[in-house]
Design a protein around this motif. Structure first.
Motif, short mmCIF file in Angstrom:
data_model
loop_
_atom_site.label_atom_id
_atom_site.label_comp_id
_atom_site.label_asym_id
_atom_site.label_seq_id
_atom_site.Cartn_x
_atom_site.Cartn_y
_atom_site.Cartn_z
N ARG A 58 0.85 -1.19 0.00
CA ARG A 58 0.00 0.00 0.00
C ARG A 58 0.88 1.23 0.00
O ARG A 58 1.67 1.46 0.92
CB ARG A 58 -0.94 0.01 1.20
N ALA A 59 0.76 2.01 -1.07
CA ALA A 59 1.58 3.21 -1.21
C ALA A 59 0.96 4.36 -0.44
O ALA A 59 -0.25 4.41 -0.19
CB ALA A 59 1.71 3.57 -2.69
N ALA A 60 1.81 5.31 -0.06
CA ALA A 60 1.33 6.53 0.61
C ALA A 60 0.87 7.50 -0.46
O ALA A 60 1.68 8.09 -1.17
CB ALA A 60 2.44 7.14 1.45
N VAL A 61 -0.44 7.61 -0.62
CA VAL A 61 -1.03 8.47 -1.65
C VAL A 61 -1.87 9.53 -0.96
O VAL A 61 -2.73 9.21 -0.14
CB VAL A 61 -1.91 7.67 -2.63
N GLU A 62 -1.60 10.79 -1.26
CA GLU A 62 -2.38 11.87 -0.66
C GLU A 62 -3.69 12.03 -1.42
O GLU A 62 -3.70 12.16 -2.64
CB GLU A 62 -1.58 13.18 -0.70
N GLY A 63 -4.78 12.00 -0.69
CA GLY A 63 -6.10 12.13 -1.31
C GLY A 63 -6.49 13.57 -1.55
O GLY A 63 -7.14 14.20 -0.73
N LYS A 64 -6.06 14.12 -2.69
CA LYS A 64 -6.36 15.51 -3.01
C LYS A 64 -7.54 15.64 -3.97
O LYS A 64 -8.05 16.73 -4.18
CB LYS A 64 -5.13 16.17 -3.62
N GLU A 65 -7.94 14.53 -4.58
CA GLU A 65 -9.02 14.59 -5.55
C GLU A 65 -10.38 14.68 -4.86
O GLU A 65 -10.53 14.27 -3.71
CB GLU A 65 -9.00 13.33 -6.43
N PRO A 66 -11.37 15.22 -5.56
CA PRO A 66 -12.72 15.27 -4.98
C PRO A 66 -13.23 13.87 -4.70
O PRO A 66 -12.85 12.90 -5.36
CB PRO A 66 -13.55 15.94 -6.09
N ARG B 109 -11.47 8.84 -2.49
CA ARG B 109 -10.73 8.09 -3.50
C ARG B 109 -9.73 7.15 -2.82
O ARG B 109 -9.14 7.48 -1.81
CB ARG B 109 -9.97 9.05 -4.41
N GLY B 110 -9.56 5.99 -3.42
CA GLY B 110 -8.67 4.99 -2.84
C GLY B 110 -9.35 4.07 -1.85
O GLY B 110 -8.71 3.20 -1.28
N HIS C 190 -6.42 1.06 -3.71
CA HIS C 190 -5.91 2.28 -3.07
C HIS C 190 -4.78 2.90 -3.89
O HIS C 190 -4.76 4.12 -4.12
CB HIS C 190 -5.41 1.95 -1.67
N ASN C 191 -3.85 2.08 -4.35
CA ASN C 191 -2.71 2.60 -5.10
C ASN C 191 -3.14 3.23 -6.42
O ASN C 191 -2.49 4.15 -6.91
CB ASN C 191 -1.69 1.49 -5.35
#
Length: 723
Positions: free
Chosen positions: A234-242, A261-262, A386-387
Motif C-alpha cells: 500500500r503506497a502513501a497516496v495523498e487524497g487531493k481529488e474530490p 478516492r482509494g 488504493h494505489n
C-alpha cells in the motif's frame, strides 16, 4: 575508508522473481534449483538462460538425461521465451549422458571444463545434477566432485545452476549444499482442491531475499511468479481529488460528502439482495460520468451481465464499445487466487480504471480455509485499489441465518466501508433495504433505508434527510408571517392564522370533518397562487373530488389550473419509508407551498412501530420546513367524545399547532366541537367551539357550553346503570 562495491545482478526474465531476490540474481553465484519431477525446474532455468543468452553472454546447458537436443528444442518451442536464433550463437546444449555412462564423474568433469574453456560462458547449467549422486561411489567422492566443479566454475566467473530432484533429506545430508551459494526449492502440492505450484528461495548469499513460499504458474510465457505478498504494497497516496459520487439514485444522499478516492467498500448481503445490480450500476453510472470502470466477475459471464444491464434499461454495450467499461470473467473452476490478484492489479493500472468491482470476493476466495489468508488477500485487493486511487466495490455473500456482515468474518476489518443489503418478509412480499454500515472519514446517514430494483436500476429511499443529519436546523418560525387557514372563524382562534412553515396536527374523531378542513386549507393557498399537494392514504383522488363538489369546494378547478395535485399512495404501490424521497421530489418539482397528509392514522395501521413512525414524521416535517412548506397532518382519534387525550400515539411533539376535533353529546344529538390546544409562538383561544360542515365547507360557530353536555352525559350514564 574503501567504498564497498555492490554485487552485480542478473535479470532472470521471470516476472517478480528479481524482486524476490532483492534486485536480481547475484552474478557469479552457484545455485541449486531443487524439486520433484515435473515441478518446473527445467522451464525456470531455460527461461533465465534464453532471457540472458546473446553473442556476448554465452550459455552452456549440460544435460545428463540423454535427451536429444532436437526433442528439447521441440518442447521449448511452445514457450514465448524461446528464440531459435539464439541456439548455438547464444546458448549451446551439450549431452553428458553418454560420457557419464562410460567414464563416470571424472570424464564428465573434464568434458564440462573443456567446453567452459572453449566457449567462455557467462552461465552454466547442469540438468540434472542428481545423477551424480547415483554415480558417486561415496559421499567423499561426491563432495570432491562438487567442490572441484564449483571452484573451477567460480574461477571462470560463471553463474551456475545445478538442477536436481532433491528433497529435504538431501539438503540435510548432501555435501553439495554446503558448497553452493543459493538454493531455490520448487514444489507442487494439492491444496484446497487444486494443484498449487510454489517457489521458495531458501538460501542466496549476498542478498536480502524473500524467504516465504510464493505461488507460480507455468503458462505460454513460461514461469509466472505471483508473489502478491511481496510485490503488492500500500503506497502513501495523498487524497487531493474530490470524493466520488456514485450517481446511483439517492445513494449519494446516504454517503454524505461521497466516497474518498482509494477506498474499498464491501457490498454485503444474502443471495438476491441486489449486490450484482448495485455493483454493475456503480460501474455504468461512472462510465456515463466519464470515469472508466472494470468489473471482475467470478459468477456471471459477460453475456449475462450485458443482458442484465439491457433489462434494466442501461446501454452498457455502448460504454464497453467506447472503452469506458471492461468486464473480465473468470469461471470459478479457473480461479488462481494469487495469479488473479496480479492480473487484477495489472488490468486496473492498464485501463487506468477509477471504479473497480470484484463480484464476488467470497467466490474468489472460496477455496481458502484460513481466515488470516482471507484477510491478507482482501487487504491486497484493497491495496491495489488504493494505489490506483480508484474506488472499489467488493461483493460478498452473507451466510443465511447468521449475524455476520461478510462471508469469512474478517473482510469488514480490512475495507474502508461496508454497505449492507438485506431483505425482510413483510406481509406477502419481501422488501429490500440498504444500510451504510461503515464508511471511514465520512459522515453518512445511518440506519436501514428502503430500496427498489426496477427499470433504471436501484431506487434508494432515504428514511430521513441529509440536512437533518449533517446540516443546520431549519430557521425558526417567523411569528409575523401568518397564512389564512381557509376555514371561517378558525384564524381568530389560532391567534391570526397559521405560521408560515408550521405544522398543524388535526386530531379528530371518525367522520368529523378533518379532510374537509384540510381541503379548505389547501384551496385557500390555491386562491393565493400558492401551489398545494394533497397526499391521500385512504381515499382516492376521484372520491375526494366528488366530496369537494358536494360541498361546493373548487378542488377540481384548482387541479385543472395546476395549482393543486391530489395523489393516492397505497401499500401495494409504495411503503411509508419511501415517502420522504417521493414527496421531496414532488414538492421541489411543483414548488409546493401547502401540503396535506391525510391521514397519519393509516400509516400507524400499517404495522409501523411507534418510534419508527414518529421518526418518519419528524423527518418529513424537517424536510418540509426546510423547503418552506406549511403542512397539515390529520390523525384519527379512537376517542369519540373525550378530549383528555389529544393523540393516541403521542405525536403531539412533532406539531407546532394542535387542533382537536371531538363530538359533544347534546340532548337528542351530538355536535362537532373544535379546540385549539396548542399554537407555537403565539397566543390562542382556549375555548371549545361548535363547527358546522355544509356547503362551502366547515365554519366555526358559537362557543360551546360544555356544562350542559356533561350533565346530559351523567344523566345518560345513570339511566344505563338503572337498566
Amino acid at each position: 575508508m574503501t567504498k564497498k562495491t555492490a554485487i552485480a545482478r542478473i535479470e532472470t526474465g521471470v516476472r517478480n522473481l528479481d524482486a524476490l531476490f532483492g534486485g536480481g540474481l547475484p552474478k557469479g553465484s552457484i545455485v541449486v534449483i531443487a524439486g520433484p519431477p515435473g515441478a518446473g525446474k527445467t522451464i525456470l532455468t531455460q527461461q533465465i538462460c534464453f532471457h540472458n543468452a546473446s553473442a556476448r553472454t554465452r550459455v552452456l546447458y549440460f544435460s545428463t538425461l540423454s535427451e536429444p537436443t532436437a526433442k528439447t528444442l521441440r518442447y521449448l518451442n511452445q514457450f514465448d521465451f524461446f528464440d531459435a536464433g539464439k541456439i548455438d550463437g547464444g546458448i549451446q546444449f551439450v549431452d553428458l549422458g553418454a560420457i557419464l555412462r562410460t567414464k563416470g564423474l571424472d570424464g564428465a568433469f573434464r568434458l564440462v571444463m573443456d567446453h567452459v574453456k572453449k566457449v567462455k560462458p557467462s552461465m552454466v547449467v547442469i540438468d540434472s545434477f542428481k545423477v551424480f549422486d547415483d554415480l558417486a561411489k561415496s559421499k567423499e567422492e561426491l563432495r570432491k566432485f562438487g567442490y572441484e566443479l564449483a571452484i573451477n566454475l567460480m574461477a571462470w566467473e560463471t553463474t551456475t545452476f545445478f538442477l536436481g530432484e532433491f528433497g529435504q533429506s538431501d539438503i540435510e545430508t548432501n555435501p553439495l549444499f554446503s558448497i553452493v551459494d543459493g538454493l531455490i526449492m520448487i514444489n507442487q502440492r494439492q491444496e484446497s482442491g487444486e494443484q498449487r505450484r510454489v517457489i521458495q528461495i531458501v538460501k542466496m548469499r549476498g542478498t536480502d531475499h524473500s524467504r516465504e513460499e510464493h505461488s507460480f504458474a507455468i503458462t505460454r510465457a513460461g514461469i509466472d511468479v505471483f508473489a502478491p505478498r511481496f510485490t503488492i504494497h500500500r503506497a502513501a497516496v495523498e487524497g487531493k481529488e474530490p470524493r466520488l459520487k456514485t450517481g446511483i439514485s439517492r445513494l449519494d444522499e446516504l454517503l454524505g460528502d461521497g466516497i474518498p478516492r482509494g477506498s474499498t467498500l464491501l457490498i454485503a448481503g444474502v443471495a438476491g439482495t441486489g449486490k450484482t445490480v448495485l455493483s454493475l450500476e456503480f460501474i455504468y453510472r461512472g462510465a456515463k460520468a466519464g470515469e472508466k470502470g472494470i468489473f471482475f466477475s467470478f459468477e456471471e459471464s459477460e453475456a449475462r451481465l450485458r443482458a442484465t444491464a439491457r433489462g434494466l434499461g442501461w446501454d452498457l454495450d455502448a460504454e464497453i464499445e467506447r472503452g469506458m467499461v471492461e468486464i473480465v470473467f473468470i469461471p470459478q473452476p479457473d480461479i488462481l487466487v494469487e495469479g488473479h490478484l496480479l492480473m487484477i492489479s495489472e488490468r486496473i493500472l492498464g485501463m487506468k480504471a477509477r471504479r473497480v468491482v470484484v463480484d464476488s470476493v467470497s467466490v474468489f476466495l472460496h477455496k481458502v480455509r484460513d481466515p488470516q489468508v482471507d484477510r491478507e488477500k482482501v487487504f491486497q485487493l484493497a491495496s491495489v485499489i488504493h494505489n490506483a486511487q480508484a474506488v472499489g466495490f467488493l461483493a460478498t455473500d452473507i451466510p443465511y441465518g447468521t449475524n455476520q456482515i461478510s462471508r469469512f468474518g474478517v473482510e469488514e476489518t480490512v475495507v474502508d466501508g461496508v454497505i449492507l443489503l438485506s431483505s425482510t418478509e413483510e406481509g406477502l412480499e419481501r422488501q429490500r433495504y440498504i444500510e451504510i454500515y461503515k464508511l471511514r472519514n465520512t459522515a453518512h446517514l445511518r440506519g436501514r433505508h428502503s430500496v427498489l430494483i426496477g427499470p433504471g436500476g436501484l431506487i434508494v429511499y432515504p428514511r430521513y434527510n441529509a440536512e437533518a443529519a449533517f446540516g443546520e436546523p431549519p430557521p425558526p418560525l417567523d411569528t409575523a408571517r401568518r397564512l389564512p387557514s381557509g376555514v371561517p372563524g378558525l384564524d381568530g382562534l389560532l391567534g391570526g392564522g397559521l405560521l408560515e412553515r408550521s405544522v398543524t396536527l388535526l386530531s379528530g374523531s371518525a367522520g368529523i370533518g378533518k379532510s374537509t378542513l384540510s381541503m379548505q386549507f389547501l384551496l385557500e393557498g390555491c386562491r393565493r397562487e400558492e401551489p398545494g399537494l394533497y397526499l391521500a392514504l385512504e381515499e382516492g383522488p376521484a372520491q375526494l373530488i366528488r366530496t369537494a363538489e358536494a360541498l361546493g369546494l373548487p378542488l377540481q378547478e384548482a387541479i385543472e389550473k395546476g395549482l393543486a395535485e391530489v395523489i393516492y399512495l397505497s401499500r401495494e404501490r409504495v411503503r411509508p419509508s419511501q415517502f420522504l424521497s417521493l414527496l421531496t421530489d414532488k414538492i421541489r418539482t411543483q414548488k409546493t407551498r401547502r401540503f396535506v397528509l391525510d391521514s397519519v392514522s393509516h400509516l400507524a395501521a400499517e404495522g409501523i412501530a411507534e418510534d419508527e413512525l414518529r421518526q418518519l414524521l419528524y423527518a418529513l416535517i424537517t424536510r418540509f420546513k426546510a423547503l418552506g412548506v406549511t403542512t397539515v397532518l390529520t390523525l384519527e382519534s379512537s376517542a369519540m367524545y373525550s378530549s383528555e387525550t389529544v393523540t393516541d400515539r403521542r405525536f403531539s411533539p412533532v406539531a407546532d399547532n394542535l387542533v382537536v376535533l371531538r363530538y359533544t353529546p347534546m340532548p337528542g344529538e351530538i355536535r362537532p366541537t373544535l379546540m385549539v390546544v396548542k399554537t407555537r409562538g403565539s397566543e390562542h383561544d382556549f375555548g371549545a367551539y361548535h363547527f358546522i360542515v355544509g356547503k362551502g365547507g366547515a365554519r366555526i360557530g358559537r362557543r360551546a357550553d360544555l356544562g350542559a353536555p356533561l350533565a346530559a352525559k351523567n344523566i345518560e350514564r345513570r339511566r344505563r346503570t338503572k337498566k
